[in-house]
Design an enzyme around this catalytic site. Sequence first.
Site, PDB file in Angstrom:
ATOM      1  N   LYS A 180       0.998  -1.186   0.010  1.00 48.88           N
ATOM      2  CA  LYS A 180      -0.056  -0.149  -0.081  1.00 48.88           C
ATOM      3  C   LYS A 180       0.943   1.053   0.026  1.00 48.88           C
ATOM      4  O   LYS A 180       1.530   1.567   1.052  1.00 48.88           O
ATOM      5  CB  LYS A 180      -0.966  -0.092   1.187  1.00 48.88           C
ATOM      6  CG  LYS A 180      -2.184   0.940   1.091  1.00 48.88           C
ATOM      7  CD  LYS A 180      -2.743   1.489   2.336  1.00 48.88           C
ATOM      8  CE  LYS A 180      -1.940   2.591   2.701  1.00 48.88           C
ATOM      9  NZ  LYS A 180      -1.671   4.050   1.818  1.00 48.88           N
ATOM     10  N   GLY A 233       7.126   4.439   8.322  1.00 55.34           N
ATOM     11  CA  GLY A 233       6.340   5.427   8.669  1.00 55.34           C
ATOM     12  C   GLY A 233       6.577   6.241   9.916  1.00 55.34           C
ATOM     13  O   GLY A 233       7.574   5.851  10.541  1.00 55.34           O
ATOM     14  N   GLU A 236       4.017   7.080  15.634  1.00 52.76           N
ATOM     15  CA  GLU A 236       2.515   6.979  15.864  1.00 52.76           C
ATOM     16  C   GLU A 236       1.847   5.963  15.250  1.00 52.76           C
ATOM     17  O   GLU A 236       1.155   5.536  15.447  1.00 52.76           O
ATOM     18  CB  GLU A 236       1.887   8.649  15.600  1.00 52.76           C
ATOM     19  CG  GLU A 236       1.020   9.075  16.395  1.00 52.76           C
ATOM     20  CD  GLU A 236       0.481  10.601  15.771  1.00 52.76           C
ATOM     21  OE1 GLU A 236       1.354  11.034  15.151  1.00 52.76           O
ATOM     22  OE2 GLU A 236      -0.549  10.694  16.023  1.00 52.76           O
ATOM     23  N   GLY A 238       3.141   3.403  13.667  1.00 54.43           N
ATOM     24  CA  GLY A 238       3.884   2.261  13.946  1.00 54.43           C
ATOM     25  C   GLY A 238       3.110   1.377  15.164  1.00 54.43           C
ATOM     26  O   GLY A 238       2.913   0.567  15.170  1.00 54.43           O
ATOM     27  N   GLU A 255       9.861   0.216  10.623  1.00 52.37           N
ATOM     28  CA  GLU A 255      11.028   1.516  10.320  1.00 52.37           C
ATOM     29  C   GLU A 255      10.087   2.734  10.621  1.00 52.37           C
ATOM     30  O   GLU A 255       9.481   3.435   9.878  1.00 52.37           O
ATOM     31  CB  GLU A 255      11.205   1.488   8.866  1.00 52.37           C
ATOM     32  CG  GLU A 255      12.050   0.402   8.503  1.00 52.37           C
ATOM     33  CD  GLU A 255      13.111  -0.008   9.223  1.00 52.37           C
ATOM     34  OE1 GLU A 255      13.795   1.000   9.936  1.00 52.37           O
ATOM     35  OE2 GLU A 255      13.862  -1.172   9.063  1.00 52.37           O
ATOM     36  N   CYS A 289      13.674  10.072   7.344  1.00 52.07           N
ATOM     37  CA  CYS A 289      13.408   9.642   8.954  1.00 52.07           C
ATOM     38  C   CYS A 289      14.717   9.412   9.644  1.00 52.07           C
ATOM     39  O   CYS A 289      14.859   9.940  10.862  1.00 52.07           O
ATOM     40  CB  CYS A 289      12.831   8.108   8.888  1.00 52.07           C
ATOM     41  SG  CYS A 289      13.734   7.070   7.943  1.00 52.07           S
ATOM     42  N   GLU A 390       9.617  14.913  15.876  1.00 54.47           N
ATOM     43  CA  GLU A 390      10.145  14.580  14.587  1.00 54.47           C
ATOM     44  C   GLU A 390       9.273  15.913  13.766  1.00 54.47           C
ATOM     45  O   GLU A 390       8.041  15.969  13.774  1.00 54.47           O
ATOM     46  CB  GLU A 390       9.650  13.409  14.217  1.00 54.47           C
ATOM     47  CG  GLU A 390      10.204  13.247  12.675  1.00 54.47           C
ATOM     48  CD  GLU A 390      10.229  11.646  12.401  1.00 54.47           C
ATOM     49  OE1 GLU A 390       9.262  11.017  12.575  1.00 54.47           O
ATOM     50  OE2 GLU A 390      11.223  11.166  11.541  1.00 54.47           O
TER      51      GLU A 390
END
Length: 886
Positions: A180, A233, A236, A238, A255, A289, A390
């Site tokens: 996706k 992603g 949050e 995750g 990740e 990231c 982040e």
Amino acid sequence: MEHYKLFIDGEFVEAASGDVFETIDPGTGLPFATVAKAGKADAEAAIAAARRSFDSGVWSNLSPVARADKVYDFADQVAQLTLQLAITESQDAGHVIKLSKFWGMLGSGMLRNLGYYASREFPWQEEIPYSGNVFAPAREWIRREPIGVCVGIVPWNFPASMAFWKIGLAIIMGNSIVLKPATSTPLTALIIAEAAKAAGIPKGVINVLPGPGGELGNILCTHPDVDKIAITGSTEVGREIMKMASDSVKKVTLELGGKSANIILDDADIDLAVNGACFGTFFHQGQVCESGTRVLVPAKIYDEFVEKMKKRAEEIRVGYQLFPTSHMGPLANAAQLATIEHYVKLGQEEGAKLITGGKRITMDGFEDGYYYPPTIFANVKNSMRIAQEEIFGPVVCVIKYDGDEEAVAIANDSIYGLGGGVFSRSNTRAVRVAEKIRTGTVWINNYHIFADFCPFGGYKQSGVGRELGAAGLAEYTQVKRIHVNSFASVESNFTMTCLSDETKVALVQYNCPTNVISGHGTISAIYKEVVNLGCKRALILTDPGVKKAGLAQKVQDALVEFCVGIFDDIAQDTDLEIVDAAVAMARELKADCIVSVGGGSVIDTAKAVCVTLKNGGKCNDHIALNRLQTPQTPHIVIPTTSGTGSEVTNVAVIKSKQAGRKVFLVDPRVIPNTAILDPQFTMTLPPGLTVTTAMDAMTHAVEALTSILAQPICDGQALQAIRLINDNLPKVIANPKDETARNKLQIAATMAGWAFTIAQVGLAHGMAHTLGILYNVPHGAACGIVLPAVMRYNIDFAADKLTSVAQAMGVNTAGMDEKAAAGAAADAIEKLMKEAGHPMRLRDVKVPEDGLDMAAIHAICDTATLFNARPVSDPGEVAELYKSVY
Ligand SMILES: NC(=O)c1ccc[n+]([C@@H]2O[C@H](COP(=O)([O-])OP(=O)(O)OC[C@H]3O[C@@H](n4cnc5c(N)ncnc54)[C@H](O)[C@@H]3O)[C@@H](O)[C@H]2O)c1
């Protein structure tokens, strides 16, 4: 506008609902393509297709080599679509063309590299040569298998690269996948699907579902037919996915976010560091990231550094992403622009000093694009939200520190641990700092470099698992252990007997490789034996008593120039430190073989020396059961007692002061190569030691005969050993110079050694080991004292064997019932000991009476006790036995 469709079961199809959405070019803010919008029915169809393809084995059952061939085709198709991928990625996700032109090449290279590795190097099947289980000999191996249906969820910052990682790793390892893409950047994953279709990757193996994140994510992450979820992603998201996956306990690779520290040490090349800090943050608009968004700068260069960083940041050209001159493109979407604006405002409110940037750029002709300049905050405290949360944009916090330790502490003061950098002119110093940072990747004097064989992933809340490299591939496999019983019958199965009263195990594995040379004058054979073993530098191991008796000298004379030294510091009942000291000497003298001259203490030390010398480290490293893979340092034994039999056994018994007990190195590889039974070497043995060491051999023989592992080969050896000891011990006591009788005692000890190395011993040994370690009772004396009592204790379980002991001891059992005959065996042993002057009571060997209960508890846990004819689990019974011979 160009229109893109879903990719399900090998076909490009419209959404079942017919829904469509637009995707926006972030550089113009305008839609430029339409895409089919997947919903529940499409997700179900994609999962079903993936499941079918996986279960059919059309891909999952291919050999890794056959799969790699197809992956190479896939890589070739990707390479052909490089330009299309580049332009589409730029338009869809805002990548500058400078960058996006590499994605096809890198993706195709990754498929080839990891495809090759998986087919040639990856340990799909690993033999486990030693299992660590001594009771159930088996062929053991590990097989790695694909997991099944994987779901890959990828973010909008690197849509193509993340799709390559998720699809590539999953299919290389034989899985099927439903990918996706991020809602706002769905296009390049569909181009990758096109390449897979053209390469002939079987239908259903790869499926791509553009559509709304939340709705599709929920279906994919909770579906019972999905086995694994891999997501890149935010932390949050995750957390949410981990929760969803937990209902049906799916495997996850996460990740997630980061707030990585880029530490500039005070000896850094300042220009390199400034460039590294800007690259570490502003590359791809900071939407990475693992970006080094906290730049830690020493106080003494702080102002200069911030000034230079400002200058460098202001040189960075922001522009439309398809212009070749643009260094930085737009942010990927409008929501992200809003987030950046929010954090920049927050930073100012928190008291950080805005050095440059901090305001949206409006570009002529691209007024609706989401452009934002490089933005630097100075005087940032690590506790501020802009330093802890982040931001995911071109915003960097420059934090002041004093000393490397403070830098490390600040770096680690974060819920994240994904990336990080260290800049220094000293690699050694930089590595020291890197090792202390709790993070998944550290670049030294560089940033943002990925490599196919280097794993990527996070510590702490930055994720679970790794991608890329062998570690990343392993995440897409299940581990299966297969155990094949080597002795597959109820009678030969040691462990299944725990559910029955039948304790005997019918299993024969005869492994007694020692070359035994016996007789007067056979010491002269040693010269040839050293040559046969391919050696030239023999170290003699002995103890002070044996040396004093002149026996070490005899061996040295026989070895002539092959002797490189004598280690004579072996105490009775060796300990680990003595072994290490002997090894140190052997290493220094470059000894290539060991000659042990002495009793069990010396021989066992020598066995452990051989193993430690061969394998390195200390003796304690090698205390283990059945772990050795190769032949050990060659070992020639000259026994001088009458004795342990250690010259042919697979065990070294060593005292561990630290463990407070005797420890065992048990392995067929410790069986010595040669034993020379020359009676000249036992002539000096005083009567007391002659009898106690002979009773050690007697105990081996009796216990091997009655052991639950006893079998006819050992029975024969044990019975002959008993006869020889019974006949010859009195002769040696009467005439210590009787060489023939001395030699027969040596032979008896060796035969008993063979018997017990195969059949093991029993409770008398368990009791003797305990008395040795707790009260320093010499092993042979302890064995002798407890043996008759243990024989009587075993009568109901080994009457037949004990009757044969009585007969070997010369008892006429005719007319006796079996139990009486078995009892007579114990009487005969006691009589022999008394006549030979063996101590008969534990009080004679200074065991404290109040220590017997404690000794009993230890004894029932001794390994030897496991093999006793009568099962032993009641310490009360053992204490009674000790008391009966006190
Ligand atoms: N590995 C095995 O298979 C095995 C089997 C049984 C016992 N062991 C171990 O062996 C050790 C006991 O060995 P041991 O009973 O042979 O005694 P030992 O090696 O401890 O020697 C006892 C004493 O006898 C002296 N001695 C030996 N030979 C002599 C000779 N010919 N002349 C004069 N003095 C001599 C030694 O100097 C020493 O002081 C224990 O640690 C026991 O755990 C090992």
